[in-house]
Enzyme design. Structure first.
Site, PDB file in Angstrom:
ATOM      1  N   GLU A  89       0.847  -1.205   0.000  1.00 34.87           N
ATOM      2  CA  GLU A  89       0.000   0.000   0.000  1.00 34.87           C
ATOM      3  C   GLU A  89       0.879   1.251   0.000  1.00 34.87           C
ATOM      4  OE1 GLU A  89      -3.038   0.022   3.070  1.00 34.87           O
ATOM      5  OE2 GLU A  89      -3.198   2.199   2.967  1.00 34.87           O
TER       6      GLU A  89
ATOM      7  N   LYS B 188      -6.547   0.009  12.088  1.00 32.14           N
ATOM      8  CA  LYS B 188      -6.082  -0.533  10.804  1.00 32.14           C
ATOM      9  C   LYS B 188      -4.800   0.188  10.396  1.00 32.14           C
ATOM     10  CE  LYS B 188      -5.951  -1.090   6.121  1.00 32.14           C
ATOM     11  NZ  LYS B 188      -5.142  -0.370   5.130  1.00 32.14           N
TER      12      LYS B 188
ATOM     13  N   ASP C 175       4.708 -13.862  12.051  1.00 30.02           N
ATOM     14  CA  ASP C 175       3.328 -14.274  11.775  1.00 30.02           C
ATOM     15  C   ASP C 175       2.404 -13.068  11.971  1.00 30.02           C
ATOM     16  OD1 ASP C 175       0.771 -15.318  11.818  1.00 30.02           O
ATOM     17  OD2 ASP C 175       1.292 -17.051  13.050  1.00 30.02           O
TER      18      ASP C 175
ATOM     19  N   HIS D 279      -1.429  10.092  -1.070  1.00 32.41           N
ATOM     20  CA  HIS D 279      -1.754   8.846  -1.783  1.00 32.41           C
ATOM     21  C   HIS D 279      -1.816   9.078  -3.284  1.00 32.41           C
ATOM     22  CE1 HIS D 279      -3.927   6.298   1.494  1.00 32.41           C
ATOM     23  NE2 HIS D 279      -2.723   6.660   1.839  1.00 32.41           N
TER      24      HIS D 279
HETATM   25  C1  MEV Z   1      -5.206   3.598   5.440  1.00 39.54           C
HETATM   26  O1  MEV Z   1      -4.653   2.359   5.079  1.00 39.54           O
HETATM   27  C2  MEV Z   1      -5.050   3.828   6.925  1.00 39.54           C
HETATM   28  C3  MEV Z   1      -5.742   5.096   7.443  1.00 39.54           C
HETATM   29  O2  MEV Z   1      -7.097   5.097   7.006  1.00 39.54           O
HETATM   30  C4  MEV Z   1      -5.652   5.040   8.949  1.00 39.54           C
HETATM   31  C5  MEV Z   1      -6.485   6.078   9.650  1.00 39.54           C
HETATM   32  O3  MEV Z   1      -7.530   6.485   9.123  1.00 39.54           O
HETATM   33  O4  MEV Z   1      -6.108   6.443  10.780  1.00 39.54           O
HETATM   34  C6  MEV Z   1      -5.081   6.336   6.905  1.00 39.54           C
END
Ligand code: MEV
Length: 439
Positions: free
Chosen positions: A97, A281, A297, A394
């Site tokens: 990513e 995430k 792992d 991004h």
């Molecule tokens: C994207 O992979 C992760 C984010 O969405 C984390 C977040 O929103 O804190 C940028």
């Protein structure tokens, strides 16, 4: 090898004649397996070559999994700027990513202004579970297990090699668990796994003590396996960020405002599970990338971190507050089940190279670095989210990928991407037009 020159898969109405049943597939050598799959799936020569890329590493890769036909390479990036417990560190990250490695480096740079990250680790203790059903008197059984704890620990430590590496089973606990199927007994071995992740060692131990547990409880032992809720293997990291470093020249807000918005963003995640899932995430983007690079792992880390975050209601793994001195005080606490010995870490040459970049001395130091990395990633994500947003960063990388998909020659990729971003029109068809125009 017979392979189609075009990928016929797209043209096939269905794959009914393809046969997923391949007797003794696992006994074939890797080349034959790839040939078989290529034939059955009408892979092109290019597709076969794209799978068959691991060259001298092929034998190692073959031994790591089953029915192997190739490898898929992920980009390995190196996050910069990290100071962890006073030591400069470069952090290898394997992730597909865009912006994840850049965010980690940015977060580490913010922390660096005030000395970097400090970390601490609670220990390397994993829980192994022996699950007992059909127990006549569960409460009495629980007490009998505790009475025999010493013998159980001794038997556990007779299995495998952990003790000779400084680890071993340290304790036994037992609980009665009320379930939909009635009461059951869960016996836990608390195992110091030293520098190993420890899954194999713990699983061997719980299998080894099962007969003793069955005898003590009078029930039937069913599951014998470690728990990935590694809440006795926590790593913490902290850092402080002076507010003025949260803004750059383009920012029309002052650092204090950005700092306060970051604390608000954390409070939002703390109060709202929809946000907390994405917040965490982002943490796991980095944690997993380091795990993958070092052959650890990452599924275990995912399971453990989310289960830990869910205790008492799903919440963020990080915390943010304003310190007495006005700095942004950032923290993280998460279960980190990683090893520096054994498994893919020991045998995969690329994982070994990643360990060489990281240069940590044992599992505790690796766990502290994982925590610092997760915090850096989250800090940078929140700073971007409350400021310019995450798409700006991004979009450039995404547009470059779109340009490559449109077969832009290497020397035109950046220009095509920049034009698409400026136009706010990032599509493969537009990239093709631009390639024609600029070529
Ligand atoms: C994207 O992979 C992760 C984010 O969405 C984390 C977040 O929103 O804190 C940028």
């Amino acid at each position: 090898m017979s392979v189609a020159t075009e990928n016929a898969y797209a043209e096939r109405p269905d794959r009914a004649g393809m046969h997923s049943r391949i007797p003794d597939f696992y006994t074939e050598d890797r080349g034959t397996r790839l040939e078989t799959v290529a034939d059955r799936c009408d892979l092109t020569e290019a597709q076969v070559a794209a799978l068959d890329t691991d060259g001298e590493t092929a034998a190692v890769v073959d031994g790591l999994s089953e029915n192997v036909v190739g490898s898929i390479a992920l980009p390995v990036g190196v996050a910069t700027n990290f100071v962890v417990d006073g030591e400069d560190r470069l952090v290898p990250m394997a992730v597909e990513e865009s912006s994840v490695v850049a965010a980690a480096s940015k977060g580490a740079k913010l922390a660096r202004h005030a000395g970097g990250f400090t970390t601490d680790v609670t220990g390397q203790v994993m829980v192994g579970q022996v699950h007992v059903v059909d127990v006549p008197d569960p409460e009495a059984a629980r007490v009998r297990v505790l009475d025999r704890a010493e013998a159980i620990v001794e038997t556990a430590n007779d299995q495998g090699v952990l003790v000779s590496h400084g680890g071993g089973c340290r304790d036994v606990t037992a609980r009665v668990v009320e379930t939909r199927q009635g009461p059951m007994v869960a016996v836990h071995l608390h195992v110091d796994t030293a520098d190993a992740m420890g899954a194999n060692a713990v699983n061997t131990m719980v299998e080894g003590v099962a007969p003793l547990v069955a005898e003590a409880t009078g029930g039937e032992v069913s599951l014998r396996v470690l728990s990935n809720l590694a809440d006795r293997r926590l790593a913490r990291a902290h850092c402080r960020v002076p507010p003025e470093s949260l803004v750059d020249g383009d920012d029309d807000r002052d650092g204090e405002t950005v700092r306060d918005r970051i604390v608000d963003a954390w409070a939002f995640a703390d109060a709202d599970e929809y946000r907390a899932a994405t917040h965490n995430k982002g943490v796991m983007n980095a944690v997993d990338a380091l795990a993958v690079a070092t052959g650890n792992d990452w599924r275990a880390l995912e399971a453990g971190c989310h289960a830990y975050a869910a205790q008492g209601g799903y919440s963020p793994l990080t915390t943010y507050e304003v310190g007495d001195d006005g700095t942004l005080v950032c923290g993280i606490e998460l279960p980190v089940q990683v090893g520096t010995v054994g498994g893919a870490t020991a045998v995969h040459p690329a994982a070994r190279a990643a360990m060489g970049i990281l240069d940590v001395d044992g599992a505790a130091e690796l766990a502290g670095t994982v925590a610092a990395l997760g915090l850096a990633e989250n800090l940078a994500s929140l700073r971007a989210l409350v400021s310019e947003g995450i798409q700006e960063g991004h979009m450039k990388l995404h547009a470059e990928n779109v340009a490559r998909q449109a077969d832009a020659p290497a020397d035109l990729v950046e220009e095509v991407a920049a034009r698409m971003v400026a136009e706010g029109d990032v599509r493969e068809s537009r990239a093709r037009e631009l390639v024609d125009e600029l070529a």
